[in-house]
Enzyme design. Sequence first.
Site, mmCIF file in Angstrom:
data_model
loop_
_atom_site.group_PDB
_atom_site.id
_atom_site.type_symbol
_atom_site.label_atom_id
_atom_site.label_comp_id
_atom_site.label_asym_id
_atom_site.label_seq_id
_atom_site.Cartn_x
_atom_site.Cartn_y
_atom_site.Cartn_z
ATOM 1 N N GLY A 31 5.257 0.488 -9.977
ATOM 2 C CA GLY A 31 5.316 -1.024 -9.196
ATOM 3 C C GLY A 31 5.349 -2.304 -10.153
ATOM 4 N N TRP A 72 7.988 -3.942 -11.507
ATOM 5 C CA TRP A 72 9.131 -4.374 -11.078
ATOM 6 C C TRP A 72 8.638 -5.211 -9.783
ATOM 7 C CZ3 TRP A 72 14.754 -3.112 -12.404
ATOM 8 C CH2 TRP A 72 14.826 -2.863 -13.877
ATOM 9 N N ASP A 101 9.932 4.225 -2.551
ATOM 10 C CA ASP A 101 9.724 5.263 -3.370
ATOM 11 C C ASP A 101 9.212 6.622 -2.738
ATOM 12 O OD1 ASP A 101 9.057 7.034 -5.919
ATOM 13 O OD2 ASP A 101 9.598 5.395 -7.005
ATOM 14 N N ASP A 106 12.604 9.177 0.762
ATOM 15 C CA ASP A 106 13.703 9.478 -0.144
ATOM 16 C C ASP A 106 15.001 8.466 0.246
ATOM 17 O OD1 ASP A 106 15.957 10.594 -1.387
ATOM 18 O OD2 ASP A 106 15.384 12.510 -0.842
ATOM 19 N N ASP A 137 15.061 0.650 -11.087
ATOM 20 C CA ASP A 137 14.616 1.231 -12.474
ATOM 21 C C ASP A 137 14.212 2.669 -12.638
ATOM 22 O OD1 ASP A 137 13.921 0.658 -15.127
ATOM 23 O OD2 ASP A 137 11.831 0.678 -14.774
ATOM 24 N N LYS A 180 19.113 1.020 -13.886
ATOM 25 C CA LYS A 180 18.810 1.882 -15.326
ATOM 26 C C LYS A 180 19.980 2.877 -15.251
ATOM 27 C CE LYS A 180 15.201 4.046 -16.099
ATOM 28 N NZ LYS A 180 13.612 4.013 -16.660
#
Length: 198
Positions: free
Chosen positions: A53, A55, A73, A92, A114, A154
């Site tokens: 958490g 971000w 998440d 998911d 990320d 990312k």
Amino acid sequence: MSTGDYKKPDYWSHKAFAEGYPARSVYKLKEIDEKFHLIPKGAAVLDLGAAPGSWTLYVLNKFAGSGQVVACDLQPLAPHIAADNLVFLHGDLNDAAVRERIRSFGPFRAVLCDAAPPTTGNRVVDTARSEQIVDMALWYAEQLLAPGGNCTVKLFQNGSQQAALKKMRTLFTTAKGFKPEACRSGSFETYLVGIDRK
């Protein structure tokens, strides 16, 4: 770099813990945001693969009660990350029902990701899994970003970076790779940044 090096707290980790963030990754987002003006204050923001958490908390602190953050998440956020303008969805990101639930909160002005796959130590396998996450994040950006919206995701560096940037350039006015200072020196991660959704 060995696994032990990653587990050992460094300057950025100590700074994150001292400032109440669960992970050092917050400074990667901070640098990207400051350089590219990624996150418009008070906007709707989607954080993909948000746990633990850092971000999400960065955006909440920046917004100071305005806007809305939707985080998703399979793992929960750190217990102290909560706010009236935060929606956390447990699930998911590739699941159709989860996608529809996220869509109901859009459109968004920024999509952040990320997320990283569980690493195996096999760079070929790890980068292939990372590419799948990038594809997933770009699906959300393409489907749910408002015109003018921004995205960062990312990516484990390998030959696919240019292909991902080519895709992003069809979606954004500007798309480029960027490696924040807070990335570990031995890491092969980088970030792709898309600015101004067409």
